[in-house]
Design a protein around this motif. Structure first.
Motif, PDB file in Angstrom:
ATOM      1  N   ASP A 137     -13.975  -3.666  12.822  1.00 35.97           N
ATOM      2  CA  ASP A 137     -12.864  -2.926  13.768  1.00 35.97           C
ATOM      3  C   ASP A 137     -12.192  -2.889  13.448  1.00 35.97           C
ATOM      4  N   GLY A 138     -10.333  -2.350  13.972  1.00 34.08           N
ATOM      5  CA  GLY A 138      -9.697  -2.926  13.925  1.00 34.08           C
ATOM      6  C   GLY A 138      -9.037  -3.659  14.619  1.00 34.08           C
ATOM      7  N   VAL A 139     -10.106  -5.042  16.367  1.00 35.11           N
ATOM      8  CA  VAL A 139      -9.870  -5.469  17.274  1.00 35.11           C
ATOM      9  C   VAL A 139      -9.566  -7.165  15.888  1.00 35.11           C
ATOM     10  N   GLU A 140      -8.309  -7.711  17.007  1.00 41.19           N
ATOM     11  CA  GLU A 140      -8.013  -8.766  15.330  1.00 41.19           C
ATOM     12  C   GLU A 140      -8.397  -9.186  14.184  1.00 41.19           C
ATOM     13  N   PHE A 141      -8.083  -7.483  13.469  1.00 37.68           N
ATOM     14  CA  PHE A 141      -7.758  -7.132  11.967  1.00 37.68           C
ATOM     15  C   PHE A 141      -8.097  -8.286  11.487  1.00 37.68           C
ATOM     16  N   PRO A 142      -8.860  -9.422  10.856  1.00 37.25           N
ATOM     17  CA  PRO A 142      -8.445  -9.968   9.208  1.00 37.25           C
ATOM     18  C   PRO A 142      -7.318  -9.692   8.570  1.00 37.25           C
ATOM     19  N   THR A 143      -6.491 -10.100   8.505  1.00 33.35           N
ATOM     20  CA  THR A 143      -5.236 -10.591   6.489  1.00 33.35           C
ATOM     21  C   THR A 143      -4.932 -10.962   6.033  1.00 33.35           C
ATOM     22  N   ALA A 144      -4.730 -11.074   4.431  1.00 33.94           N
ATOM     23  CA  ALA A 144      -4.195 -12.218   4.154  1.00 33.94           C
ATOM     24  C   ALA A 144      -2.901 -12.948   4.640  1.00 33.94           C
ATOM     25  N   VAL A 145      -2.501 -12.103   5.830  1.00 37.60           N
ATOM     26  CA  VAL A 145      -0.944 -12.981   6.298  1.00 37.60           C
ATOM     27  C   VAL A 145      -1.481 -12.911   8.122  1.00 37.60           C
ATOM     28  N   GLY A 146      -2.675 -13.447   8.361  1.00 35.18           N
ATOM     29  CA  GLY A 146      -2.459 -13.145  10.153  1.00 35.18           C
ATOM     30  C   GLY A 146      -3.477 -12.239  10.313  1.00 35.18           C
ATOM     31  N   PRO A 147      -4.798 -11.796  11.567  1.00 34.83           N
ATOM     32  CA  PRO A 147      -4.933 -11.327  12.443  1.00 34.83           C
ATOM     33  C   PRO A 147      -4.223  -9.845  12.842  1.00 34.83           C
ATOM     34  N   ILE A 148      -4.528  -9.131  12.790  1.00 32.43           N
ATOM     35  CA  ILE A 148      -3.557  -7.997  13.363  1.00 32.43           C
ATOM     36  C   ILE A 148      -4.196  -7.336  14.558  1.00 32.43           C
ATOM     37  N   ASP A 149      -3.385  -7.729  15.739  1.00 34.23           N
ATOM     38  CA  ASP A 149      -3.610  -7.310  17.798  1.00 34.23           C
ATOM     39  C   ASP A 149      -5.114  -6.134  17.764  1.00 34.23           C
ATOM     40  N   ILE A 150      -4.650  -4.975  17.470  1.00 33.75           N
ATOM     41  CA  ILE A 150      -5.266  -3.963  17.141  1.00 33.75           C
ATOM     42  C   ILE A 150      -4.803  -3.060  15.933  1.00 33.75           C
ATOM     43  N   LEU A 151      -5.650  -2.960  14.991  1.00 35.87           N
ATOM     44  CA  LEU A 151      -5.070  -1.996  14.240  1.00 35.87           C
ATOM     45  C   LEU A 151      -5.598  -0.111  13.933  1.00 35.87           C
ATOM     46  N   ALA A 152      -5.318   1.024  14.105  1.00 39.49           N
ATOM     47  CA  ALA A 152      -5.648   1.932  14.762  1.00 39.49           C
ATOM     48  C   ALA A 152      -5.201   2.935  13.329  1.00 39.49           C
ATOM     49  N   VAL A 153      -5.838   4.049  14.183  1.00 39.96           N
ATOM     50  CA  VAL A 153      -4.867   5.330  13.133  1.00 39.96           C
ATOM     51  C   VAL A 153      -5.252   6.337  14.092  1.00 39.96           C
ATOM     52  N   SER A 154      -4.528   7.572  13.401  1.00 39.26           N
ATOM     53  CA  SER A 154      -4.405   8.554  14.570  1.00 39.26           C
ATOM     54  C   SER A 154      -5.177   9.203  13.374  1.00 39.26           C
ATOM     55  N   ASP A 155      -5.308  10.858  14.271  1.00 35.83           N
ATOM     56  CA  ASP A 155      -5.936  11.833  13.377  1.00 35.83           C
ATOM     57  C   ASP A 155      -5.033  12.540  12.374  1.00 35.83           C
ATOM     58  N   ALA A 156      -4.107  12.238  11.969  1.00 35.65           N
ATOM     59  CA  ALA A 156      -3.556  11.989  10.551  1.00 35.65           C
ATOM     60  C   ALA A 156      -4.225  11.578   9.709  1.00 35.65           C
ATOM     61  N   ASP A 157      -4.538  10.401  10.194  1.00 32.06           N
ATOM     62  CA  ASP A 157      -4.894   9.449   9.719  1.00 32.06           C
ATOM     63  C   ASP A 157      -3.715   8.773   8.981  1.00 32.06           C
ATOM     64  N   GLU A 158      -2.686   8.592   9.908  1.00 31.67           N
ATOM     65  CA  GLU A 158      -1.262   7.349   9.971  1.00 31.67           C
ATOM     66  C   GLU A 158      -1.827   6.039  10.894  1.00 31.67           C
ATOM     67  N   PHE A 159      -1.535   4.801  10.291  1.00 31.37           N
ATOM     68  CA  PHE A 159      -2.358   3.405  10.474  1.00 31.37           C
ATOM     69  C   PHE A 159      -1.157   2.710  12.120  1.00 31.37           C
ATOM     70  N   PHE A 160      -1.306   2.783  13.193  1.00 31.70           N
ATOM     71  CA  PHE A 160      -0.654   2.175  13.704  1.00 31.70           C
ATOM     72  C   PHE A 160      -1.032   0.364  14.029  1.00 31.70           C
ATOM     73  N   VAL A 161      -0.439  -0.576  13.601  1.00 33.06           N
ATOM     74  CA  VAL A 161      -0.638  -1.830  13.910  1.00 33.06           C
ATOM     75  C   VAL A 161       0.425  -2.204  15.219  1.00 33.06           C
ATOM     76  N   PHE A 162      -0.733  -2.827  16.312  1.00 33.07           N
ATOM     77  CA  PHE A 162       0.122  -3.454  17.584  1.00 33.07           C
ATOM     78  C   PHE A 162       0.093  -4.777  17.466  1.00 33.07           C
ATOM     79  N   GLU A 163       1.575  -5.216  18.016  1.00 33.92           N
ATOM     80  CA  GLU A 163       1.789  -6.038  18.269  1.00 33.92           C
ATOM     81  C   GLU A 163       1.892  -6.626  19.478  1.00 33.92           C
ATOM     82  N   LEU A 164       1.711  -7.231  20.443  1.00 36.69           N
ATOM     83  CA  LEU A 164       0.848  -7.607  22.091  1.00 36.69           C
ATOM     84  C   LEU A 164       1.548  -8.726  22.367  1.00 36.69           C
TER      85      LEU A 164
END
Length: 241
Positions: A137-164
């Motif tokens: 899942d997108g909680v603390e989602f691992p990437t090559a540039v560091g973990p994303i706090d929350i990675l979410a998607v909308s019903d239209a399949d848009e990505f939302f990157v949360f920095e908290l």
């Protein structure tokens, strides 16, 4: 009186001067090379693992509620992000004397948002936590540039990157967010829209100026509310008190 059980965290520096905080056992399970022979990141106690890291040269910083471990060789200037992170919660995190409440740690804010994301509209869109093809899942989602706090998607399949940020927003926050958004756009995004969301207790004026020229990035400030409701039994009609 029973002693308080303290949480264990690993603090890691980023190339941009930022610092990320990770639950120690979870981080060691993902980085088993730091677990010495005879110990196990799941079965061994936090005290055993903490002592092992100390023997490897890690620095220990202890508060009333936490143990924070810093890798050997990590250098931070005074006044850096690490200094801010290691400080005890600021006065504006209390509820005494009419002061507003805040989350004590970023992972508390992260977990609350992740669990309630479906009921919190963002720019008129309903979101859900992203789940990749492997089930991660997108909680603390691992990437090559560091973990994303929350990675979410909308019903239209848009990505939302949360920095908290549990408190104020330091200037480096926008750089972190843009790095994560760029990674999503160039990898799993596949040409889909990628939005950035910064959530903090207080958005600084400098951050507002920074974001006003950055497309697809939104700023939000959170509030913490706590209420008590009576759960006493109500006597049935006609009952004698």
């Amino acid at each position: 009186m029973a002693s308080i059980r303290k949480a264990h965290y690993v603090l890691l520096p980023g190339e941009d001067g930022s610092v990320t905080l990770h639950a120690m056992k979870e981080w060691l399970r993902q980085n088993p090379t730091f677990v010495v022979d005879g110990l196990d990141a799941t079965q061994s106690t936090s005290q055993q693992l903490r002592a092992s890291l100390r023997k490897q040269g890690w620095t220990l910083q202890e508060t009333d509620t936490e143990f924070r471990l810093i890798p050997p060789g990590a250098q931070y200037e005074s006044g850096s992000v690490l200094r801010e992170l290691l400080d005890e919660p600021e006065k504006d995190t209390n509820t005494a004397d009419g002061e507003e409440a805040a989350f004590g740690l970023e992972h508390q804010l992260r977990d609350f948002l992740a669990q309630n994301l479906a009921s919190i509209p963002v720019n008129g869109r309903r979101l859900r936590v992203y789940v990749d093809p492997t089930g991660r899942d997108g909680v603390e989602f691992p990437t090559a540039v560091g973990p994303i706090d929350i990675l979410a998607v909308s019903d239209a399949d848009e990505f939302f990157v949360f920095e908290l940020k549990r408190g104020r927003t330091p200037d480096y926050t926008i750089g972190q967010l843009m790095r994560y958004m760029g990674w999503v756009s160039q990898t799993i995004g596949h040409g889909k829209a990628v939005h950035g969301v910064i959530v903090a207790k207080q958005i600084s004026e400098s951050m507002r100026y920074s974001v006003c020229v950055v497309p697809n990035v939104s700023l939000f400030e959170y509030e913490v509310s706590f209420q008590l409701h009576s759960s006493s039994l109500v006597p049935p009609p006609g009952a004698v008190g």
